[in-house]
Write a protein that holds these residues in place. Sequence first.
Motif, PDB file in Angstrom:
ATOM      1  N   PRO A 132      -0.056  -0.764  39.170  1.00 16.89           N
ATOM      2  CA  PRO A 132      -1.430  -0.494  38.712  1.00 16.89           C
ATOM      3  C   PRO A 132      -2.458  -0.486  39.834  1.00 16.89           C
ATOM      4  N   ASP A 133      -2.310  -1.344  40.823  1.00 12.17           N
ATOM      5  CA  ASP A 133      -3.261  -1.335  41.942  1.00 12.17           C
ATOM      6  C   ASP A 133      -3.130  -0.051  42.751  1.00 12.17           C
ATOM      7  N   HIS A 134      -1.894   0.380  42.962  1.00 15.27           N
ATOM      8  CA  HIS A 134      -1.667   1.619  43.704  1.00 15.27           C
ATOM      9  C   HIS A 134      -2.237   2.810  42.937  1.00 15.27           C
ATOM     10  N   ARG A 135      -2.001   2.855  41.639  1.00 20.34           N
ATOM     11  CA  ARG A 135      -2.494   3.971  40.833  1.00 20.34           C
ATOM     12  C   ARG A 135      -4.024   3.988  40.765  1.00 20.34           C
ATOM     13  N   ALA A 136      -4.620   2.816  40.917  1.00 23.72           N
ATOM     14  CA  ALA A 136      -6.082   2.739  40.890  1.00 23.72           C
ATOM     15  C   ALA A 136      -6.705   3.162  42.211  1.00 23.72           C
ATOM     16  N   GLY A 137      -5.882   3.452  43.232  1.00 23.25           N
ATOM     17  CA  GLY A 137      -6.408   3.930  44.498  1.00 23.25           C
ATOM     18  C   GLY A 137      -6.447   2.899  45.599  1.00 23.25           C
ATOM     19  N   ASN A 138      -5.800   1.748  45.383  1.00 23.38           N
ATOM     20  CA  ASN A 138      -5.769   0.713  46.417  1.00 23.38           C
ATOM     21  C   ASN A 138      -4.982   1.214  47.624  1.00 23.38           C
ATOM     22  N   LEU A 139      -5.603   1.183  48.802  1.00 19.63           N
ATOM     23  CA  LEU A 139      -4.978   1.719  50.014  1.00 19.63           C
ATOM     24  C   LEU A 139      -3.954   0.784  50.633  1.00 19.63           C
ATOM     25  N   LEU A 140      -3.896  -0.452  50.175  1.00 20.20           N
ATOM     26  CA  LEU A 140      -3.027  -1.430  50.820  1.00 20.20           C
ATOM     27  C   LEU A 140      -1.878  -1.881  49.934  1.00 20.20           C
ATOM     28  N   HIS A 141      -1.782  -1.344  48.723  1.00 16.50           N
ATOM     29  CA  HIS A 141      -0.661  -1.621  47.829  1.00 16.50           C
ATOM     30  C   HIS A 141      -0.010  -0.298  47.459  1.00 16.50           C
ATOM     31  N   GLY A 142       1.308  -0.260  47.572  1.00 18.86           N
ATOM     32  CA  GLY A 142       2.010   0.963  47.214  1.00 18.86           C
ATOM     33  C   GLY A 142       3.471   0.880  47.585  1.00 18.86           C
ATOM     34  N   PRO A 143       4.251   1.899  47.249  1.00 23.20           N
ATOM     35  CA  PRO A 143       5.684   1.886  47.556  1.00 23.20           C
ATOM     36  C   PRO A 143       5.934   2.027  49.049  1.00 23.20           C
ATOM     37  N   GLU A 328      -8.905  -3.265  55.407  1.00 26.18           N
ATOM     38  CA  GLU A 328      -9.135  -1.822  55.517  1.00 26.18           C
ATOM     39  C   GLU A 328      -9.994  -1.490  56.728  1.00 26.18           C
ATOM     40  N   LYS A 329     -11.003  -2.287  56.977  1.00 25.52           N
ATOM     41  CA  LYS A 329     -11.866  -2.048  58.135  1.00 25.52           C
ATOM     42  C   LYS A 329     -11.076  -2.186  59.429  1.00 25.52           C
ATOM     43  N   GLN A 330     -10.242  -3.213  59.525  1.00 25.36           N
ATOM     44  CA  GLN A 330      -9.483  -3.424  60.758  1.00 25.36           C
ATOM     45  C   GLN A 330      -8.462  -2.310  60.983  1.00 25.36           C
ATOM     46  N   LEU A 331      -7.806  -1.866  59.918  1.00 22.91           N
ATOM     47  CA  LEU A 331      -6.841  -0.778  60.059  1.00 22.91           C
ATOM     48  C   LEU A 331      -7.519   0.513  60.506  1.00 22.91           C
ATOM     49  N   ALA A 332      -8.710   0.759  60.013  1.00 20.99           N
ATOM     50  CA  ALA A 332      -9.443   1.953  60.429  1.00 20.99           C
ATOM     51  C   ALA A 332      -9.736   1.923  61.915  1.00 20.99           C
ATOM     52  N   ASP A 333      -9.848   0.711  62.484  1.00 20.54           N
ATOM     53  CA  ASP A 333     -10.153   0.585  63.908  1.00 20.54           C
ATOM     54  C   ASP A 333      -8.931   0.772  64.793  1.00 20.54           C
ATOM     55  N   ILE A 334      -7.727   0.394  64.305  1.00 18.77           N
ATOM     56  CA  ILE A 334      -6.559   0.422  65.179  1.00 18.77           C
ATOM     57  C   ILE A 334      -5.709   1.677  65.020  1.00 18.77           C
ATOM     58  N   LEU A 335      -5.809   2.364  63.875  1.00 18.54           N
ATOM     59  CA  LEU A 335      -5.031   3.585  63.690  1.00 18.54           C
ATOM     60  C   LEU A 335      -5.742   4.760  64.350  1.00 18.54           C
ATOM     61  N   ILE A 336      -5.014   5.510  65.150  1.00 18.55           N
ATOM     62  CA  ILE A 336      -5.579   6.720  65.737  1.00 18.55           C
ATOM     63  C   ILE A 336      -5.883   7.722  64.624  1.00 18.55           C
ATOM     64  N   TYR A 337      -5.008   7.770  63.619  1.00 19.22           N
ATOM     65  CA  TYR A 337      -5.163   8.686  62.497  1.00 19.22           C
ATOM     66  C   TYR A 337      -6.104   8.063  61.477  1.00 19.22           C
ATOM     67  N   GLU A 338      -7.104   8.782  61.035  1.00 14.48           N
ATOM     68  CA  GLU A 338      -8.151   8.227  60.184  1.00 14.48           C
ATOM     69  C   GLU A 338      -7.620   7.792  58.823  1.00 14.48           C
ATOM     70  N   MET A 339      -8.081   6.613  58.374  1.00 15.11           N
ATOM     71  CA  MET A 339      -7.743   6.131  57.040  1.00 15.11           C
ATOM     72  C   MET A 339      -8.541   6.931  56.013  1.00 15.11           C
ATOM     73  N   PRO A 340      -7.921   7.248  54.874  1.00 18.78           N
ATOM     74  CA  PRO A 340      -8.673   7.922  53.804  1.00 18.78           C
ATOM     75  C   PRO A 340      -9.621   6.940  53.135  1.00 18.78           C
ATOM     76  N   PRO A 341     -10.614   7.413  52.394  1.00 12.12           N
ATOM     77  CA  PRO A 341     -11.516   6.488  51.706  1.00 12.12           C
ATOM     78  C   PRO A 341     -10.792   5.753  50.585  1.00 12.12           C
ATOM     79  N   SER A 342     -11.193   4.510  50.369  1.00 15.70           N
ATOM     80  CA  SER A 342     -10.558   3.695  49.330  1.00 15.70           C
ATOM     81  C   SER A 342     -11.219   3.958  47.981  1.00 15.70           C
ATOM     82  N   ALA A 343     -10.384   3.932  46.940  1.00  9.28           N
ATOM     83  CA  ALA A 343     -10.898   4.062  45.572  1.00  9.28           C
ATOM     84  C   ALA A 343     -10.708   2.754  44.814  1.00  9.28           C
ATOM     85  N   ALA A 344     -10.341   1.672  45.545  1.00  9.80           N
ATOM     86  CA  ALA A 344      -9.940   0.436  44.880  1.00  9.80           C
ATOM     87  C   ALA A 344     -11.133  -0.426  44.489  1.00  9.80           C
ATOM     88  N   ARG A 345     -12.290  -0.252  45.104  1.00  5.43           N
ATOM     89  CA  ARG A 345     -13.407  -1.153  44.824  1.00  5.43           C
ATOM     90  C   ARG A 345     -14.296  -0.617  43.717  1.00  5.43           C
TER      91      ARG A 345
END
Length: 345
Positions: A132-143, A328-345
């Motif tokens: 359910p968290d993944h389906r809701a758009g959470n960027l840090l929970h998923g398969p 999410e903020k920290q991952l956006a700083d260390i990944l060269i590839y841009e993180m997508p926007p979160s829909a979890a909040r």
Amino acid sequence: MEAGASTFARYGRGAKQIPFTSIPVIDLAPFLAGGEPDRRRVAAAIDDACRNVGFFYIRNHGVPQAVLERAFAETRGFFALPMEEKRRIDFRHSRTRVRGFIPLGELKADPSAKTDHQEGFDYGVELPPDDPDHRAGNLLHGPNQWPAALPSFRIGLYGYFEAILGLGRELFRAFALALDLPEHYFDGKITKPLAQGRAIYYPPAPQDVLEDRKHWGVGTHSDYECFTILAQDEVGGLQVRNSAGDWIEAPPIPGCFLINLGDMMMRWTNGIYQSTPHRVLNRSNRARYSLVLFYGANYDARIECLPTCQDTDHPPRYPAITQGAWTEKQLADILIYEMPPSAAR
């Protein structure tokens, strides 16, 4: 002792930090199998290490050696796969961006560096696509993504991950006792933790790697979660910076894991515990492998100054934040590839 004043009554916060020259080794067996006096004695040793070093080794931790050895063997096998096989599970194929293969040049722990000289494989708590968290758009929970060409990799690595998750829960209880909190204070905050595993391959680098920053395995940084559990192979290369600015070697010790605190635990403890900068320089001219678990709290856990880490003279130094927003903020700083926007909040 009254909550909210105990840590200051015992230690205060005004003492000068003495630069450490070595990293303590703590026997965890009395905590795992002993009574309350033994558990508190181990917690006190952990507390001292967290205040003064931010790193400590643990031995007799309860994780079977065979589980660790299999995880390392499977990790070597995965990174030996042809690049096209590893690319089939590239992290870009995952909406979370924290699941799958990370090619060389896609991470930078130090913002001033171009990239880190490593390949990685990231994974986390195993969740189905309909979580359910993944389906809701959470960027840090998923398969997770696993290589079809190496089915044993999933078995060996995730078996290790489950063992380390259990060890992490025990460490949270040790931190609670160390901070004059009820032993199970953190239990409800780690029921579905942001626990990110990473298997890492560091290619051989030239001997003058210190001057050639493009070959640094990991640039100078502090970890962003609550704490990290690290298993190193025999090659070594990790260095920790003390308060005087000197770099202290953190070599692998057989039978031990290395624990270091992250920025979130520093925030939780009002700066009492140290999130210590460190780096990896592989100067061995050999491949280096490590297994890392970045242990965070639940996505929606509110991280604010603990009651025993503040009083009228020491108000909270950091604003409250949720674990998910911080990560999410920290991952956006260390990944060269841009993180997508979160829909979890």
